[in-house]
Design an enzyme around this catalytic site. Structure first.
Site: not given
Ligand code: UT7
Length: 321
Positions: A116, A239, A269
């Site tokens: 990115c 980004h 993204n």
């Molecule tokens: O280009 C650079 C690359 N990438 C990035 O910059 C991504 C950086 N990270 C992020 O943007 C965020 O961490 C995410 C959007 C990927 C995830 O958001 P988060 O607020 O960090 O959520 P999390 O990973 O802590 O997940 C919270 C909960 C989990 O469930 P439990 O363990 O609390 O029961 C996940 O399993 O949300 C769940 N979850 C979802 N639920 C519904 C993860 N993906 C999804 C989904 N829909 N698509």
């Protein structure tokens, strides 16, 4: 092309273009087939839809051709094609080689993979090539991340999309690039990766945490090197990974939302393509005037980061001066 001369002066952007596949994939489409909701995706990422389809080369050619048309040039006027991509069409050869042929570019061509951060890495390299004597460089960020994302994995499928953005840089007296900061922390590279032939895997939480820190730190380095403060910035082009990352970083830098360009709501993204897509959106909307200070800042797999401060000596869209 060979050159022995070191050029005085610098480079500036004289044309731009973008390309997006036709197929729109909405949050409702994911809701229908994965354990997710429109509400979760919108609140946690800001993304509402993304585009899927085409090939990296086809998107790069379309964006590159639009940038050449705008600059009133043909491929024969271009000394080098730099294609930033992390989703090339082939292992060998470079995707840039197909772009070079299809646009009939006279000079060399190669891919850059800095994920990115790739477009800003490419911008600095384009300036370097022009400093070494080339006249014009076509710089493109293009991705088809939908091909390297497991569409059954709700952790990643909702995030990534396909697209391309391109700019033409030309040698000029007043350099547009005031400062830059490029970095990489290879020890963290397993936080976000995709093996050859496999899909993207990511520790989202850790990437998020690091993203905010490196964007803020890198932006501060570039602003200090340019001798400016964040108050003086007319526009920030970050980004486009997650609206919460952008808001957290900009808040720490005291940059208000009205000075930030975002397209992730419609594109998701798109890695190397995200900064040029957001830059072109701001330019087309008349958000950049002559001599404005613009900050580009990105981070991504590697973990890489990149920022640059530009003084807009480049082209301004008609009637937007
Ligand atoms: O280009 C650079 C690359 N990438 C990035 O910059 C991504 C950086 N990270 C992020 O943007 C965020 O961490 C995410 C959007 C990927 C995830 O958001 P988060 O607020 O960090 O959520 P999390 O990973 O802590 O997940 C919270 C909960 C989990 O469930 P439990 O363990 O609390 O029961 C996940 O399993 O949300 C769940 N979850 C979802 N639920 C519904 C993860 N993906 C999804 C989904 N829909 N698509």
């Amino acid at each position: 092309m060979t050159t022995q001369r070191h050029r005085d002066g610098g480079a500036t952007i004289i044309g731009w273009g973008t390309a997006l596949p036709d197929r729109i994939v909405t949050n409702a489409d994911f809701e229908a087939r994965l354990d997710t909701t429109d509400e979760w995706i919108t609140e946690r990422t800001g993304i509402r839809e993304r585009r899927h389809g085409s090939t990296t080369a086809a998107l790069a050619v379309e964006a590159g051709r639009a940038a050449l048309d705008m600059a009133g040039l043909t491929g024969d006027d271009i000394d080098f094609v730099l294609l930033a991509t992390t989703s090339p069409d082939y292992q060998i050869p470079s995707t840039a080689s197909q772009v070079q042929e299809e646009l009939s570019v006279r000079g060399g061509a190669c891919d850059i993979n800095a994920a990115c951060s790739g477009f800003v890495y490419g911008l600095v390299q384009a300036h370097g090539l022009i400093a070494m004597g080339l006249q014009r460089v076509l710089l493109i960020g293009a991705e088809t991340l939908s091909r390297v994302t497991d569409q059954q994995d709700r952790n990643t499928a909702i995030l990534f999309g396909d697209g391309a953005g391109a700019v033409v840089l030309e040698a000029c007296e007043n350099d547009q690039l005031l400062s830059f900061d490029l970095g990489s922390d290879g020890s963290a590279r397993t936080l976000l990766d995709a093996p050859i032939g496999g899909y993207i895997a990511m520790n989202g939480k850790e990437v998020f945490r690091r993203a905010v820190t490196v964007m803020v730190d890198s932006a501060r380095v570039s602003m200090a090197d340019a001798g400016i403060t964040s108050e003086e910035l007319a526009l920030v082009v970050p980004h486009q990974a997650n609206i919460r990352i952008i808001e957290a970083a900009c808040s720490r830098l005291d940059i208000t939302a009205d000075r930030v360009s975002t397209v992730l709501q419609e594109t998701g993204n798109t890695s190397s393509a995200s900064i040029p897509l957001a830059l072109v959106r701001a330019l087309e909307n008349g958000r950049v005037a002559a001599d404005d200070l613009v900050l580009l800042v990105g981070f991504g797999a590697g973990m890489s980061w990149a920022s640059a401060v530009l003084r807009w000596t480049g082209r301004i869209p008609e009637g937007k001066s």
